[in-house]
Design an enzyme around this catalytic site. Structure first.
Site, PDB file in Angstrom:
ATOM      1  N   ASP A  56       0.910  13.889 -16.626  1.00  0.00           N
ATOM      2  CA  ASP A  56       0.073  13.756 -15.428  1.00  0.00           C
ATOM      3  C   ASP A  56       0.010  12.324 -14.895  1.00  0.00           C
ATOM      4  OD1 ASP A  56      -2.351  15.108 -13.761  1.00  0.00           O
ATOM      5  OD2 ASP A  56      -2.915  13.085 -14.399  1.00  0.00           O
ATOM      6  N   THR A  75      -3.001  16.349 -11.132  1.00  0.00           N
ATOM      7  CA  THR A  75      -1.626  16.790 -10.922  1.00  0.00           C
ATOM      8  C   THR A  75      -1.290  17.945 -11.857  1.00  0.00           C
ATOM      9  OG1 THR A  75      -1.011  14.550 -10.243  1.00  0.00           O
ATOM     10  CG2 THR A  75       0.775  16.047 -10.842  1.00  0.00           C
ATOM     11  N   ASP A  76      -1.711  17.831 -13.117  1.00  0.00           N
ATOM     12  CA  ASP A  76      -1.555  18.934 -14.066  1.00  0.00           C
ATOM     13  C   ASP A  76      -2.278  20.184 -13.572  1.00  0.00           C
ATOM     14  OD1 ASP A  76       0.089  18.170 -16.160  1.00  0.00           O
ATOM     15  OD2 ASP A  76      -1.520  17.219 -17.285  1.00  0.00           O
ATOM     16  N   ILE A  77      -3.531  20.012 -13.195  1.00  0.00           N
ATOM     17  CA  ILE A  77      -4.367  21.151 -12.824  1.00  0.00           C
ATOM     18  C   ILE A  77      -3.810  21.853 -11.587  1.00  0.00           C
ATOM     19  CG2 ILE A  77      -6.644  21.763 -11.907  1.00  0.00           C
ATOM     20  CD1 ILE A  77      -7.783  19.624 -13.838  1.00  0.00           C
TER      21      ILE A  77
END
Length: 441
Positions: A180, A208-210
């Protein structure tokens, strides 16, 4: 229509696996947190089985959302080690990392060493009985293990295979590790975040991950609909960099269409004024979002600065952007004259978007957050009661989420191998001796 057709396809494709039973969310009295029922979920994706060998955030967040919608999610972890997020702490609740607890509810957990022949066979057998396969291995890694897309599609042609990578399956960065914070930097997010004239900053959550998990979840549900119409499985490619670049939205458009490089503005915005924080008399901070000319006039009236609405410098948003420094100075002086509580009372009931900057304690004691049942309480076998932020979506026809707390490492290995794959006790014991699996003691 989608759900009915999807379930018809699923149950015609293989023998029905779960009893269809209604469930209702159990709600505590107003002001308390939401609890989870012990009944089987009857959410929109009830009847869908997801095999999840992903780890950390993006993949697990995606599969957690699918589990919230009623899918049966089987989380596969490495024996003795488990998901990396199990070690992300403190804080811990007993022996469970809060980081792990946050993104792994509504899953069955099995511990399988996929590098052993027995472990590989388990994955292959589960794929044959699954609708969706989610992984976030480096490009080519699963191919070397005989568990790549082509290998699995030969076993289950209608499988939906979702691959989550850092930069994509090919290209100059394909072999680079992508997480991320690194991708947030490469993808421009960190450049746009931070105080005006100051150093760049990261966002407070792994956004960004989520968001990659959200993209993957949407892509999977769309692929399920496509399969309902055609019977075809397919591979979905999601990567953190593409997600992050897509999230640049107006920053990207400003640069690509107008040649305007973005710059850090703190809480403010480059193309909307006033849309930022102001310090109040008691040192608190209040966000104001007068995002069009009408709302700016209303704001001027409420804060007793009517003359600003008639000032030629501020009559349109374009003019306010060009004269931002002058306007913000005037507004800041006015907001410094009253306390946050006074401003909240004055602005309450008006159409001007506004709100205080709240801490976690304030967020989870906020009356609207409580009303929306956003605190989810689960009973964990080793930690007792744990609380996390709950699902953000509700459905009128069903609850949309299951009852399972995040699984302990290998908690459901025996259950899944017995009930789903029909293995005998002797077979399971042999796999344990071979190091192919681990079961919770």
């Amino acid at each position: 229509m989608f759900r009915k057709g999807l379930q018809n396809l699923l149950f015609s494709r293989r023998e029905a696996r779960w009893p269809v039973s209604a469930r209702n969310a159990v709600h505590d009295p107003p002001g308390c947190c939401r609890s989870l029922s012990s009944d089987v979920s009857n959410g929109p994706l009830h009847g869908v089985r997801v095999l999840d060998i992903s780890r950390i955030v993006a993949g697990p967040f995606c599969t957690m959302l699918l589990g919230d919608l009623g899918a049966e999610v089987i989380k596969v972890e490495q024996p003795g080690q488990g998901d990396d997020t199990r070690t992300y702490g403190p804080p811990f609740v007993e022996d469970q990392a809060c980081y792990y607890l946050a993104v792994n509810r509504n899953k069955k957990g099995i511990a399988v060493n996929i590098k052993t022949p027995g472990g590989k066979q388990i994955i292959q057998d589960l794929v044959k009985k699954s609708d969706v396969f989610v992984e976030n291995f480096p490009p080519g890694k699963l191919d070397k293990l005989g568990l790549g897309y082509k290998d699995l599609m030969s076993l289950a042609p209608s499988l939906i295979h979702c691959s989550v990578t850092g930069f994509g399956p090919d290209g100059p960065y394909a072999d680079r590790p992508g997480i991320d914070l690194i991708v947030s930097a490469i993808g421009g997010l960190i450049h746009t975040t931070g105080p005006e004239g100051g150093d760049p900053c990261s966002v407070g959550v792994a956004i960004t991950d989520i968001c990659t998990g959200l993209y993957a979840k949407g892509a999977i549900t769309a692929a399920l609909y496509h399969r309902e119409k055609t019977g075809e499985g397919q591979k979905i490619e999601c990567d953190l960099l593409s997600t992050q670049v897509s999230l640049l939205t107006h920053h990207a458009a400003n640069y690509l269409s107008a040649g305007l490089e973005s710059k850090r503005l703190g809480i403010g915005r480059q193309s909307i004024v006033p849309y930022q924080d102001f310090q109040t008399k008691d040192g608190q901070r209040l966000i104001i979002g007068a995002v069009n000319d009408f709302l700016f006039k209303v704001l001027c009236k409420v804060i007793d600065l009517n003359h600003l609405a008639d000032d030629d410098r501020f009559q349109t948003n374009e003019k306010r952007v060009l004269n931002k420094t002058d306007l913000v100075e005037i507004l800041q002086a006015r907001f410094s004259e009253e306390s946050l509580a006074d401003w909240l009372e004055l602005l309450g009931g008006t159409r001007v978007p506004h709100g205080p900057i709240q801490s976690m304690d304030q967020v989870f004691n906020d009356p609207q957050v409580i009303h929306n049942n956003m605190i989810l309480q689960m009973e964990h076998a080793t930690t007792g009661s744990v609380k996390v932020a709950g699902p953000a979506v509700t459905y009128s026809s069903n609850s949309g989420f299951q009852h399972r707390p995040p699984p302990r490492l290998g908690e459901h290995t025996t259950e899944v191998l017995t009930d789903t794959l029909g293995m005998t006790h002797e077979h399971i014991e042999r796999l344990k001796i071979e190091g192919a699996i681990a079961c919770e003691s």
